[in-house]
Design a protein around this motif. Structure first.
Motif, mmCIF file in Angstrom:
data_model
loop_
_atom_site.group_PDB
_atom_site.id
_atom_site.type_symbol
_atom_site.label_atom_id
_atom_site.label_comp_id
_atom_site.label_asym_id
_atom_site.label_seq_id
_atom_site.Cartn_x
_atom_site.Cartn_y
_atom_site.Cartn_z
ATOM 1 N N ALA G 102 0.840 -1.202 0.000
ATOM 2 C CA ALA G 102 0.000 0.000 0.000
ATOM 3 C C ALA G 102 0.878 1.257 0.000
ATOM 4 N N GLY G 103 1.891 1.268 0.840
ATOM 5 C CA GLY G 103 2.790 2.426 0.892
ATOM 6 C C GLY G 103 3.545 2.607 -0.414
ATOM 7 N N TYR G 104 3.968 1.481 -0.966
ATOM 8 C CA TYR G 104 4.693 1.506 -2.239
ATOM 9 C C TYR G 104 3.798 2.082 -3.347
ATOM 10 N N ALA G 105 2.548 1.632 -3.377
ATOM 11 C CA ALA G 105 1.605 2.088 -4.404
ATOM 12 C C ALA G 105 1.328 3.590 -4.264
ATOM 13 N N ILE G 106 1.117 4.046 -3.048
ATOM 14 C CA ILE G 106 0.798 5.466 -2.826
ATOM 15 C C ILE G 106 1.978 6.345 -3.256
ATOM 16 N N ALA G 107 3.199 5.914 -2.962
ATOM 17 C CA ALA G 107 4.358 6.721 -3.370
ATOM 18 C C ALA G 107 4.472 6.800 -4.888
ATOM 19 N N LEU G 108 3.932 5.796 -5.582
ATOM 20 C CA LEU G 108 3.905 5.829 -7.047
ATOM 21 C C LEU G 108 2.644 6.510 -7.588
ATOM 22 N N SER G 109 1.849 7.122 -6.697
ATOM 23 C CA SER G 109 0.607 7.810 -7.087
ATOM 24 C C SER G 109 -0.426 6.882 -7.728
ATOM 25 N N LYS G 110 -0.448 5.629 -7.280
ATOM 26 C CA LYS G 110 -1.466 4.690 -7.744
ATOM 27 C C LYS G 110 -2.692 4.811 -6.840
ATOM 28 N N PRO G 111 -3.895 4.921 -7.399
ATOM 29 C CA PRO G 111 -5.093 4.884 -6.560
ATOM 30 C C PRO G 111 -5.154 3.571 -5.783
ATOM 31 N N GLN H 95 0.930 -2.192 13.816
ATOM 32 C CA GLN H 95 1.930 -1.317 13.190
ATOM 33 C C GLN H 95 1.906 -1.337 11.674
ATOM 34 N N TRP H 96 0.695 -1.359 11.141
ATOM 35 C CA TRP H 96 0.591 -1.340 9.691
ATOM 36 C C TRP H 96 1.113 -0.023 9.110
ATOM 37 N N ASN H 97 0.989 1.043 9.902
ATOM 38 C CA ASN H 97 1.504 2.322 9.411
ATOM 39 C C ASN H 97 3.025 2.289 9.255
ATOM 40 N N ALA H 98 3.706 1.553 10.103
ATOM 41 C CA ALA H 98 5.164 1.427 9.977
ATOM 42 C C ALA H 98 5.514 0.705 8.680
ATOM 43 N N ALA H 99 4.769 -0.360 8.395
ATOM 44 C CA ALA H 99 5.015 -1.097 7.150
ATOM 45 C C ALA H 99 4.670 -0.241 5.936
ATOM 46 N N PHE H 100 3.624 0.561 6.068
ATOM 47 C CA PHE H 100 3.248 1.500 5.008
ATOM 48 C C PHE H 100 4.388 2.493 4.755
#
Lengths: 157, 157, 157, 157, 157, 157, 157, 157
Positions: G102-111, H95-100
């Motif tokens: 999820a974090g990876y996708a958001i940093a790439l501006s993916k919905p 800690q899902w935010n940490a993984a995010f």
């Protein structure tokens, strides 16, 4: 010297000669506003940092792996900050990491300067062709730095 | 002046008139927080830097090539740092490098200002159309810099 | 020919000779999987498209401006899709837009090939130095396309 | 096979063994939807393409330079299209261009797989540490491709 | 029509007139290779999609929020794919989302065309200044599409 | 205050109330390390800068165009430097430029805060949904700045 | 269905329920032009792929490491191709990799769309706040896909 | 210490132990030129900031949403400035935010270091595999920071 005129260079490659010290000395001699960064050049420290810090490994591959990743924290950060990346290739050792740094720098659109003797020209042709100049000695690199930072090519002191 | 309000501009193009000095003088006169960068404007140094530093070439193409690449280290770095790129075109010379810099700047989303006389308007229409304004003289550029950095258009001193 | 092997090239510059047709003919002759794109090469249409489509302008600068921006929709899109950007410079005209395209392409990390005669070498040295090769004629460009797309340099048919 | 499931890989490095053919054969055998791209692997063609196409050079450095830049048109384009970059290092030759490709790929966030024997592990530690896996033979690479494209690790046919 | 010549456009803004249908009709009439994308133009569906799909909200702000985010999945994706973004502003409604799309498109370096009547010129001056052309009617947009895709401005059929 | 902890914010939108002064006052009151930037907020100067600096235009569209492009030099630069973009919408005026700035900021992945009254919620739903918070008054914005820069939410002095 | 209208989604997270099959079934039922991609969902294969393919490891950390990197080749590639990333969180397991995606996708501006029950809302608040919608069941995800791809919210068949 | 040598790190994850203070203490002890940034670590403030600042919400999901978005202003800004992102995972909480944050950092090509006990190795294998090292305690992190910033691994004081 004003921070707005400062340049940062990254010196990659050969760690068994004193070429980095020569470039630093030239920068000092000409009072260039150039900040020098480098990978860790202590061969022992560089090879062992992974297991020294994060614990031993029985398998050499993973010992190398842990160390290389820690070194990469520094190298990647410093290349990212560099205005110019300078890579020195020598006869000794394979120096694949130096060539790796060169490719990494070019993909980030960083100007690249190579330093090596003519005997390596053919083997280094792809990297030289991506570079902005091939120097044969550190004095030529210092002259390039002097020229691009001072915008002059007048007689040396 | 505070660093957080500082602007950096890159002045590309014509090197045979003193338009850069005029802009610098205007910046000083209005005490603008604007830092000026430029390519090497010493025509001789610029033409010969490659062979002067890295060794002679018999073939003119490669002499030019070596010099142009060294100059590119400076130009690419300075355009990369610039908030605004200003390019002056004159009647004399072809100045393809100035047009190249303009295209390079636009692709990096740098605001571009052109300076040239009306007689060149048609020939420069593609570059002017990508620019954020076409000035006819350095005083207009100084006024733009004054306005965008001070956020005011009040009477000049 | 398979879409996965297709190359797209953008041919910028000179519009008064038939160099684009020559390159297209060479691509056909060698059955290369290369898709050719270009700016609008009809000089009249290109100069007048702005006012023809969006309404007349009394001031020549704005007439040029409207036309140049519409042409830029095409040019920017096509350069963005190109694998390789090829720019031809001739003696005639200033062709600042060709140099602009070259700078734009380089900033996007597109491989650039220039085509021009040796007499222009010095004037074009900055653009040539950023290019991946300087050709003297269209046949050389066709040979490059043939080599990089077919991965062979064997005798021509 | 559906285009939406297709993968493209770039095979960089060693050109004196038939490892590329082995990988292609494995792709065929398992009917993988993988498209293989490579640099020019004809050593003679690759070394001479610059002067063969663009005219002779007396100085070996420039002969190499012209050829390397033309090869770079292909290599840079193909790495740019690749989903995965695979680099094989052998004992023979210095293969700095292979290491350069690896650095270039990593800076573009392309997954990298290396192939080499264990004796090279220490020399390649920085590149292996940036890779997503170090294979010892082409069969392992084929197994990786099979797994990541088919999403299964079941018994081979 | 060949996929390699296809253009994709995104039509943002006004949803209470039939300007999108007019542009589609013109594309059909001229047999242009242009693929039209749009936001959801059913006002009711667009306003209610959030609560219709993901469950009711008592607070109007969150009802709007849920719907706007779902619509953004479509709009952001379609703008990302578009070669050209076309935004129509009308007298009615505030259409802040249309202006938002324009800013979003410009930051992604997408060519922007605006359509509106002259009475809105002053209010839209910042957006028009970032655009590649301001059309007064859909026929002008069709003419632009025809010109940039067919590379001709000859008489219409 | 240390430069490494400094934040830069850009205040876009409404120029007829003193909301910018209120935010600056709050920053001073809480001694926040926040640097405030803005577009030119002198309505007359902003509207006339184009013709005042670069010469008169008879056609209003081009007068607006010249001014808007000069203002864009400042706005684009300042948004590019901002850590956070804050946009205020009021009942008065259409403020399409504010919505344009919001879209531009979001495409650059800049955190966006909107300020407006609840009556505008539905009209601004797309922009609010892209924002990181909708404030109803400047005091709420000051509280957000205080919280995110000081990392505390303790009682206000 | 036309390729130009196709959407690609990546389904990350929970692998012990059949939510992916449900979404695929809904896509089939509504004949949506949506291409589904996923990580390897065979738990055993995913856990063991590293050592199965590249050779055994005695240390569990490195066994996991080798497998995770091979899986990352697929996951990174598929997220890179996705128009929309959908992540399902369940009560069972920690699913840190889902949050990482999820974090990876958001940093790439993916919905991003999340799916989980309300009991996890507080624990997932940072990820939900970055998402474009939180669904409670796969049917809601199907409805979102239907709406954003068909641009309609009319009664289901 | 010179600003040009300064490093910035972001410490994400666990907020119920004093690991951040330990790292800060180690930085002080070794006089490292490292600037530490963090999310808001006051659990109450972090959970309530949204409604405390922007007004109450009846629905817990939106209360969380408002708070998470405000926290994201800080977290996203600080990760964007960080040279290195360090994430600590503990047994407690999900800690899902940490993984995010870890996924977000990796997509931005930020070097990542994880800290956790071996019992979490399997659950964190995807994140560890993307990291540049897994530490078991804060002292190891301090040693890494010391090594990469001082470029030495000599005996500790």
């Amino acid at each position: 010297m004003e921070i707005r005129n400062a340049w940062t260079i990254y010196l990659s490659g050969e760690i068994h000669t004193d070429w980095r010290a020569e470039i630093q000395e030239g920068i000092n001699r000409h009072q260039l506003n150039v900040h020098v960064t480098s990978p860790v050049t202590d061969h022992q420290a560089s090879d062992h940092c992974g297991v020294d810090i994060l614990g031993n490994e029985d398998v050499p591959y993973w010992k190398d792996h842990k160390g290389a990743l820690i070194n990469r924290i520094r190298n990647q950060t410093m290349i990212g900050r560099a205005d110019v990346v300078i890579v020195r290739f020598g006869e000794q050792y394979r120096q694949w990491n130096a060539a790796f740094d060169a490719g990494y720098a070019i993909a980030l659109s960083k100007p690249l300067i190579t330093i090596h003797e003519a005997v390596l020209d053919h083997a280094l042709k792809e990297i030289d062709a991506a570079s902005y100049g091939t120097a044969r000695c550190t004095e030529q690199v210092i002259d390039i730095l002097r020229y691009v930072t001072l915008a002059t090519n007048s007689q040396k002191p």
